[in-house]
Scaffold this motif. Structure first.
Motif, PDB file in Angstrom:
ATOM      1  N   VAL A  23       0.745  -1.568   0.076  1.00  0.00           N
ATOM      2  CA  VAL A  23      -0.390   0.119   0.302  1.00  0.00           C
ATOM      3  C   VAL A  23       1.173   1.566  -0.167  1.00  0.00           C
ATOM      4  O   VAL A  23       1.193   1.052   0.655  1.00  0.00           O
ATOM      5  N   VAL A  24       0.270   2.274  -0.984  1.00  0.00           N
ATOM      6  CA  VAL A  24       1.276   3.444  -0.433  1.00  0.00           C
ATOM      7  C   VAL A  24       0.078   4.560  -0.406  1.00  0.00           C
ATOM      8  O   VAL A  24      -1.017   4.426  -0.857  1.00  0.00           O
ATOM      9  N   HIS A  25       0.260   5.951   0.637  1.00  0.00           N
ATOM     10  CA  HIS A  25      -0.767   6.834   1.142  1.00  0.00           C
ATOM     11  C   HIS A  25      -0.240   7.367   1.212  1.00  0.00           C
ATOM     12  O   HIS A  25       1.027   7.709   1.680  1.00  0.00           O
ATOM     13  N   CYS A  26      -0.855   8.928   1.043  1.00  0.00           N
ATOM     14  CA  CYS A  26      -0.736  10.012   0.943  1.00  0.00           C
ATOM     15  C   CYS A  26      -1.953  10.727   2.216  1.00  0.00           C
ATOM     16  O   CYS A  26      -3.108  10.826   1.878  1.00  0.00           O
ATOM     17  N   ALA A  27      -0.736  11.152   3.495  1.00  0.00           N
ATOM     18  CA  ALA A  27      -2.070  11.490   3.995  1.00  0.00           C
ATOM     19  C   ALA A  27      -2.325  13.239   4.200  1.00  0.00           C
ATOM     20  O   ALA A  27      -3.292  12.971   4.258  1.00  0.00           O
ATOM     21  N   ALA A  28      -1.712  13.741   3.170  1.00  0.00           N
ATOM     22  CA  ALA A  28      -1.747  15.450   2.661  1.00  0.00           C
ATOM     23  C   ALA A  28      -3.219  14.897   1.990  1.00  0.00           C
ATOM     24  O   ALA A  28      -3.923  15.762   2.692  1.00  0.00           O
ATOM     25  N   SER A  29      -2.987  13.797   1.335  1.00  0.00           N
ATOM     26  CA  SER A  29      -4.711  13.789   0.458  1.00  0.00           C
ATOM     27  C   SER A  29      -5.508  12.856   0.397  1.00  0.00           C
ATOM     28  O   SER A  29      -6.661  12.536   0.240  1.00  0.00           O
ATOM     29  N   GLY A  30      -4.952  11.993   1.457  1.00  0.00           N
ATOM     30  CA  GLY A  30      -6.281  10.805   2.277  1.00  0.00           C
ATOM     31  C   GLY A  30      -5.932   9.817   1.102  1.00  0.00           C
ATOM     32  O   GLY A  30      -6.603   8.889   1.133  1.00  0.00           O
ATOM     33  N   GLN A  31      -5.186   9.959  -0.406  1.00  0.00           N
ATOM     34  CA  GLN A  31      -5.373   8.322  -1.347  1.00  0.00           C
ATOM     35  C   GLN A  31      -4.949   7.729  -0.701  1.00  0.00           C
ATOM     36  O   GLN A  31      -3.788   7.736  -0.368  1.00  0.00           O
ATOM     37  N   THR A  32      -4.915   6.471  -1.411  1.00  0.00           N
ATOM     38  CA  THR A  32      -4.710   5.153  -0.970  1.00  0.00           C
ATOM     39  C   THR A  32      -4.670   4.422  -2.351  1.00  0.00           C
ATOM     40  O   THR A  32      -5.479   4.357  -3.241  1.00  0.00           O
ATOM     41  N   TRP A  33      -3.288   3.580  -2.888  1.00  0.00           N
ATOM     42  CA  TRP A  33      -2.571   2.766  -3.557  1.00  0.00           C
ATOM     43  C   TRP A  33      -2.492   1.697  -3.385  1.00  0.00           C
ATOM     44  O   TRP A  33      -2.458   1.529  -2.591  1.00  0.00           O
ATOM     45  N   VAL A  34      -3.411   0.309  -4.114  1.00  0.00           N
ATOM     46  CA  VAL A  34      -2.837  -0.602  -3.406  1.00  0.00           C
ATOM     47  C   VAL A  34      -2.247  -0.998  -5.013  1.00  0.00           C
ATOM     48  O   VAL A  34      -2.952  -1.072  -5.889  1.00  0.00           O
ATOM     49  N   GLY A  35      -1.097  -2.051  -4.541  1.00  0.00           N
ATOM     50  CA  GLY A  35      -0.794  -3.033  -5.648  1.00  0.00           C
ATOM     51  C   GLY A  35      -0.086  -4.543  -5.094  1.00  0.00           C
ATOM     52  O   GLY A  35       0.114  -4.935  -4.042  1.00  0.00           O
ATOM     53  N   GLN A  36       0.045  -5.254  -6.429  1.00  0.00           N
ATOM     54  CA  GLN A  36       0.826  -6.769  -6.354  1.00  0.00           C
ATOM     55  C   GLN A  36       2.092  -6.129  -6.786  1.00  0.00           C
ATOM     56  O   GLN A  36       2.371  -5.859  -7.663  1.00  0.00           O
ATOM     57  N   ALA A  37       2.980  -7.601  -5.692  1.00  0.00           N
ATOM     58  CA  ALA A  37       4.453  -7.755  -5.998  1.00  0.00           C
ATOM     59  C   ALA A  37       4.430  -9.405  -6.036  1.00  0.00           C
ATOM     60  O   ALA A  37       4.800  -9.970  -5.074  1.00  0.00           O
ATOM     61  N   PRO A  38       5.396 -10.416  -7.293  1.00  0.00           N
ATOM     62  CA  PRO A  38       6.408 -10.911  -6.692  1.00  0.00           C
ATOM     63  C   PRO A  38       7.473 -10.494  -5.920  1.00  0.00           C
ATOM     64  O   PRO A  38       7.434 -12.052  -5.327  1.00  0.00           O
ATOM     65  N   ASN A  39       7.652  -9.429  -5.538  1.00  0.00           N
ATOM     66  CA  ASN A  39       9.144  -9.217  -4.840  1.00  0.00           C
ATOM     67  C   ASN A  39       8.542  -8.047  -3.988  1.00  0.00           C
ATOM     68  O   ASN A  39       8.770  -6.909  -3.953  1.00  0.00           O
ATOM     69  N   LEU A  40       8.428  -8.462  -2.938  1.00  0.00           N
ATOM     70  CA  LEU A  40       8.252  -7.371  -1.373  1.00  0.00           C
ATOM     71  C   LEU A  40       9.417  -6.934  -1.428  1.00  0.00           C
ATOM     72  O   LEU A  40       9.080  -5.287  -1.297  1.00  0.00           O
ATOM     73  N   GLU A  41      10.127  -7.152  -1.346  1.00  0.00           N
ATOM     74  CA  GLU A  41      11.470  -6.409  -1.153  1.00  0.00           C
ATOM     75  C   GLU A  41      11.689  -5.530  -2.139  1.00  0.00           C
ATOM     76  O   GLU A  41      12.699  -4.824  -1.828  1.00  0.00           O
ATOM     77  N   THR A  42      12.065  -5.489  -3.457  1.00  0.00           N
ATOM     78  CA  THR A  42      12.262  -4.458  -4.430  1.00  0.00           C
ATOM     79  C   THR A  42      11.007  -3.297  -5.004  1.00  0.00           C
ATOM     80  O   THR A  42      11.388  -2.740  -5.888  1.00  0.00           O
ATOM     81  N   ILE A  43       9.640  -4.245  -4.831  1.00  0.00           N
ATOM     82  CA  ILE A  43       8.836  -3.211  -5.241  1.00  0.00           C
ATOM     83  C   ILE A  43       8.598  -1.947  -5.105  1.00  0.00           C
ATOM     84  O   ILE A  43       8.925  -0.798  -5.875  1.00  0.00           O
TER      85      ILE A  43
END
Length: 110
Positions: A23-43
């Motif tokens: 998850v990527v979140h922007c506190a100022a705007s309240g927006q949230t993005w979600v994604g999938q990754a085969p390797n969480l360590e590099t995404i």
């Protein structure tokens, strides 16, 4: 090539990657993005690199980066997947879990 170097390369190639949802979140705007990754360590590095270059394919995420900067966004792991035998099963499970978290968090998919 030294034995230590060969051993290090072999260990790198044999390491287990951890697939999952982030998850990527922007506190100022309240927006949230979600994604999938085969390797969480590099995404995160991959996403932050494309944002720094100004060419991330998610325009809303790029706009938030441009407005609030790197410090305005947070990155976090939401869910790690257990090892799957096949890439097909892993990819299907990643897609299913990403859609679950998109709905749960009312987020945009990246």
């Amino acid at each position: 090539m030294s034995i230590d170097r060969k051993a290090a390369i072999a260990a790198y190639k044999e390491r287990k990657t951890i697939a999952g949802i982030y998850v990527v979140h922007c506190a100022a705007s309240g927006q949230t993005w979600v994604g999938q990754a085969p390797n969480l360590e590099t995404i995160q590095n991959r996403i932050w690199f494309s944002l720094r270059q100004g060419n991330h394919n998610c325009r809303n995420l790029q706009a938030a980066w441009n407005t609030h900067g790197e410090t305005g966004l947070t990155f976090g792991e939401r869910e790690r997947l257990e090892d799957e035998e096949t890439a097909y099963v892993r990819n299907a499970l990643l897609k299913e879990r990403m859609l679950h978290w998109r709905d749960e968090l009312k987020a945009e998919v990246i």
